[in-house]
Design an enzyme around this catalytic site. Structure first.
Site, PDB file in Angstrom:
ATOM      1  CD  GLU A  35       1.398   4.720   7.448  1.00 11.61           C
ATOM      2  OE1 GLU A  35       1.838   5.587   6.680  1.00 11.61           O
ATOM      3  OE2 GLU A  35       1.473   3.502   7.233  1.00 11.61           O
ATOM      4  N   GLY A  75       8.403  11.879   4.986  1.00  9.16           N
ATOM      5  CA  GLY A  75       8.662  12.461   3.668  1.00  9.16           C
ATOM      6  C   GLY A  75       7.369  12.822   2.964  1.00  9.16           C
ATOM      7  CG  MET A  98       0.266   9.992   5.126  1.00 12.14           C
ATOM      8  SD  MET A  98       0.823   8.313   5.540  1.00 12.14           S
ATOM      9  CE  MET A  98      -0.702   7.406   5.338  1.00 12.14           C
ATOM     10  CG  HIS A 150       6.815   5.655  -2.264  1.00 16.74           C
ATOM     11  ND1 HIS A 150       7.700   4.651  -1.953  1.00 16.74           N
ATOM     12  CD2 HIS A 150       5.958   5.725  -1.210  1.00 16.74           C
ATOM     13  CE1 HIS A 150       7.387   4.140  -0.777  1.00 16.74           C
ATOM     14  NE2 HIS A 150       6.331   4.776  -0.305  1.00 16.74           N
ATOM     15  CD  GLU A 151       3.961   8.802  -0.369  1.00 18.22           C
ATOM     16  OE1 GLU A 151       2.982   8.216   0.121  1.00 18.22           O
ATOM     17  OE2 GLU A 151       5.120   8.665   0.078  1.00 18.22           O
ATOM     18  CD  GLU A 173       5.375   2.392   3.211  1.00 21.52           C
ATOM     19  OE1 GLU A 173       5.852   2.804   2.132  1.00 21.52           O
ATOM     20  OE2 GLU A 173       4.405   2.942   3.764  1.00 21.52           O
TER      21      GLU A 173
HETATM   22 ZN    ZN Z   1       5.134   4.505   1.370  1.00 12.66          ZN
END
Ligand code: ZN
Length: 839
Positions: A116, A248, A250, A284-285, A307
């Protein structure tokens, strides 16, 4: 600009890669089967040396274009394209790249990937667009030694002649493909539903560092399967810590990659705040495995959809997994202020933004907007519709778009259906417009009146923007959604006595706006401030801080209010209090009387808390106490409190042979104090050596903060020469080092000279990825004099047309300029207000 997917739909990629670390070369062969919709098609590539292109086994005419291979003459319908190529293995942290580390003095490499945003095309030719979903068959060979393993999105099925073959993936986007190989530690577990969970790291780490991440990953997957009512779609979920990593983490599907600092934790000595941070990064991931991976944005303009959503869900998940942490409070101290600060600058991007050029795509990743503001938008939606409608809507959304793509409108449609609300209409004003409103609440002719206008920090051109604002007032007379410019709620005295409490807006701080109360209303709130919960107190301080930054009120009027909050046991109130107090530092020059007075004020604010909490963590203390201590220790050291300085020195002396074992919550202050007040060349070198040797990311970060706080000009010079030495400072960590020296008044000149002299090197080393522009942001966060403003402009203005830099440079000029103006206008009054507080 048209997208390549419009003329060619790949269905399957058969990707063979031979990667040689010793020669730093990649040899590849990619077979793409798909449907040509036109006779001229294009396939992405970047930095690939194309040897041959066959279409349906015939040598094909092809032309090399910027980041593309053009096939001007193919038959329409199903075709097979075979491309043979070679490429270089580079240290760019993009595409396929090596991470470097040491075990027992031996240098080693771990190869990983980062695709990404548009870096898959550096690894294999592809239609490298999120909508071009296909299945992938990976076959990878490398200069393999005994003891090495390879992992990828899917499980390995066989090894033949040294080639590792992986199971065909589900339909997915190119930017989510991932693999890694080298020597790895690993730990596994299985979710209740049978998904295999694994954590991987280099052998520079201890096995126990994998446990925390493994547990959070397992429970996050279980949480999401339940919350989304949609099974995790792959057989495994691997988490891999890479020693070199630009962002941070991915969300590659089935193989999430992380900075080591965001996955690995020493269970015996890690601060609570670090545990919270690592947990939210993992959750989050893993939220993305559905939202982003299973259903993907159609194009990068809808990046926010990925996001913002993951950024909200990380808190929803961790709040469910660790309720004692009160993680939504952290949302208020991190995401909320970041979004409110940046979104107040004229020229900021809207959450939804049109984009085409790859460099512009990278610059979309504005953490304060696409992540933090976007998350606030979704928190606003969640507060409006409730969890039931949210979960049902998401389930339907996943069911109708799985293995495909979607836009924001698709999400609003799904949530609108289950909530019965026109979410799309309400959200339009928030997503398509940059900025946010300040709601003015005042009593005019005895009537309580509210009005909205865009809030700015710095120079701006007002555009008469309006928002549909969920007001969340404690007075029922206020509308649920405020969409007008101005409205009157009724006779103030009557409303005040009916409601029996001060008038407030944005209760819970879930909506993205700030409130400016007039003097009368504010005085009423302050009089009852002790009755407010922590989030409301934090919000009051945050809003006052922003109003002062925007010149709508004076910092001098805020200073006397701070005393109301200094005894608070709440860590988030202390966070807001010291954030505001630290903002006063810009009004004083080093070694001035004004600075001494500010230090005395800091001492007055923090002294009782330092005495109450002490320097070292206490068994059984509350989370709030643990999290508050760092704020007050930082304050007492700024205040140059002699007792604190000696105490920290004493602790250091007593532990000089085992500094790493000092409690992680306070270690950074002890180290910093030692360098600043008792430091010399030996100590700095000792810490630099420890920095090079340790694999513990949080200790590394503490050492960096300490070393960069030295006041010795020669030592600063020595540290700056290490900036380009990857053996000491990895490129992924360089920005933090640079910032440390730049923010140190004794180092500002040296750091500024360095970045100007070495800009070309910097661009070559870390340019071209999504973090690059943040170097400029960092500088703008610090500069505050007219001279620096001029120098900044002189240096960056010529780069205005460099793709991806324009917005950042333009905004940052405004940021510095508004700070310079604010200081000029308020310095005298602010310093007098501080002086009055210490009398
Ligand atoms: Zn993200």
């Amino acid at each position: 600009m048209s997208h390549f997917y419009e003329s060619f739909h790949p269905n399957n990629y058969n990707i063979y890669l031979d990667i040689n670390r010793a020669t730093k070369t990649i040899t590849g062969k990619t077979i793409i089967r798909g449907e040509a919709l036109a006779s001229s098609i294009s396939i992405h590539q970047k930095y690939l040396d194309i040897k041959s292109v066959l279409v349906d086994n015939q040598a094909a005419i092809f032309k090399m274009r910027d980041e593309a291979i053009l096939l001007p003459d193919v038959k329409t319908g199903d075709i097979e394209v075979i491309i043979e190529y070679s490429a270089k293995l580079t240290d760019s942290m993009m595409g396929i790249y090596p991470s470097y580390y040491e075990v027992d003095g031996e240098k080693k490499q771990l190869i990983g990937t980062q695709f990404e945003t548009t870096f898959a095309r550096q690894a294999f030719p592809s239609v490298d667009e999120p909508a071009a979903k296909a299945t992938f068959d990976l076959a990878i060979k490398f200069d393999e030694h005994p003891g090495e393993t390879i992992i990828a999105n899917m499980p390995e099925i066989r090894v033949e002649d040294g080639v590792h073959y992986f199971e065909t993936t589900v339909k997915m986007s190119t930017y989510l493909v991932a693999f890694a190989f080298g020597e790895m530690l690993s730990k596994y577990t299985t979710t209740e539903s049978g998904v295999k969970i694994g954590v991987f790291a280099t052998k520079a780490h201890q096995a126990k560092e994998l446990d925390f991440g493994l547990d959070i990953a397992k429970r996050s997957i279980e949480f999401y399967e339940d919350f989304y009512q949609t099974p995790y779609p792959l057989p495994h979920s691997w988490q891999l810590a890479l020693p070199d990593f630009s962002a941070g983490a991915m969300e590659n599907w089935g193989l999430v990659t992380y900075r080591e600092a965001y996955l690995l934790i020493d269970p015996d000595n890690t601060s609570l705040s670090t545990k919270q941070l690592v947990s939210t990064v993992i959750s989050h991931e893993l939220a993305h495995q559905w939202f982003g991976d299973l259903v993907t944005m159609k194009w990068w303009d809808n990046l926010w959809l990925n996001e913002s959503f993951a950024n909200m869900m990380e808190y929803v998940a961790i709040d469910a997994l660790e309720p004692d942490w009160k993680i939504w409070e952290s949302f208020q101290t991190s995401e909320a202020p970041a979004a409110l600060q940046r979104d107040a600058i004229d020229g900021v991007q809207s959450v939804h933004v049109q984009v085409e050029d790859p460099a512009e795509i990278d610059s979309l990743f504005d953490g304060a907007i696409v992540y933090a503001k976007g998350a606030r938008m979704l928190v606003m939606v969640r507060a409006l519709i409730g969890d039931d409608a949210l979960r049902k809507g998401l389930k339907n959304y996943f069911a109708s778009h799985q293995f495909g793509n979607a836009t924001g409108a698709d999400l609003w449609a799904a949530l609108g259906e289950t909530s019965g609300m026109d979410i799309g209409r309400i959200m339009q004003s928030w997503l398509e417009q940059p900025g946010y409103p300040v709601v003015n609440a005042k009593v005019v002719d005895g009537k309580l009146t509210i009005s909205q206008s865009q809030f700015f920090i710095g120079e701006n051109e007002p555009k008469a923007r309006q928002w549909q604002i969920p007001l969340n007032s404690n007075y029922a007379e206020a509308p649920a959604i405020f969409a007008d410019t101005e409205t009157t709620l009724g006779n103030y005295q009557q409303l005040r006595s009916q409601n029996g409490a001060p008038f407030r807006l944005n209760v819970g701080n879930n909506s993205h706006f700030i409130v400016k109360y007039d003097e009368k209303l504010l005085a009423d709130i302050i009089e009852h401030v002790d009755e407010l919960d922590s989030i409301s107190q934090l919000q009051l301080l945050q809003d006052l801080r922003l109003l002062a930054e925007g010149g709508q009120i004076s910092y001098a009027t805020v200073v006397p209010l701070l005393g109301h909050f200094i005894t608070s046991p709440s860590n988030i109130v202390n966070s807001a209090l010291y954030s505001l107090a630290n903002d006063l530092k810009k009004f004083v020059t080093p070694n001035s009387v004004a600075e001494q007075q500010l230090q005395a004020f800091f001492n007055k604010m923090s002294d009782n808390q330092v005495n109450r909490l002490g320097w070292l963590p206490v068994d059984g203390e509350t989370n709030d106490d643990q999290l508050t201590r760092p704020y007050v220790l930082n304050a007492t050291l700024y205040a140059e409190n002699q007792k604190s300085i000696e105490m920290a020195h004493q602790i250091y002396q007593n532990n000089a042979d085992k500094v790493a074992d000092l409690p992680a919550d306070v270690r950074v202050f002890i180290l910093k104090n030692e360098i600043k007040n008792y430091g010399n060349r030996d100590l700095v070198n000792q810490m630099l050596t420890a920095y090079r040797q340790t694999a513990d990311a949080s200790y590394k970060s503490d050492l960096r903060v300490a070393v960069t706080s030295t006041q010795d000009a020669d030592l600063i010079k020595q540290i700056v020469t290490e900036f380009k030495n990857a053996e000491t400072i990895k490129p992924q960590d360089l920005r933090a080092w640079f910032r440390g020296i730049l923010a140190n008044s004794h180092g500002e000149q040296a750091a500024w000279d360095w970045i100007r002299n070495d800009w070309d090197w910097l661009e070559k080393t870390v340019g071209g990825d999504m973090e690059f522009t943040t170097y400029i942001t960092v500088i703008a966060g610090i500069f505050k004099t007219p001279t620096r403003l001029k120098e900044f402009k002189y240096f960056f203005w010529p780069m205005l047309e460099t793709p991806g830099l324009k917005r950042e440079i333009t905004m940052d000029l405004k940021v510095i300029e508004s700070r310079v103006n604010l200081i000029a206008a308020e310095q005298v009054a602010v310093n007098q207000a501080v002086e009055a507080q210490i009398k």
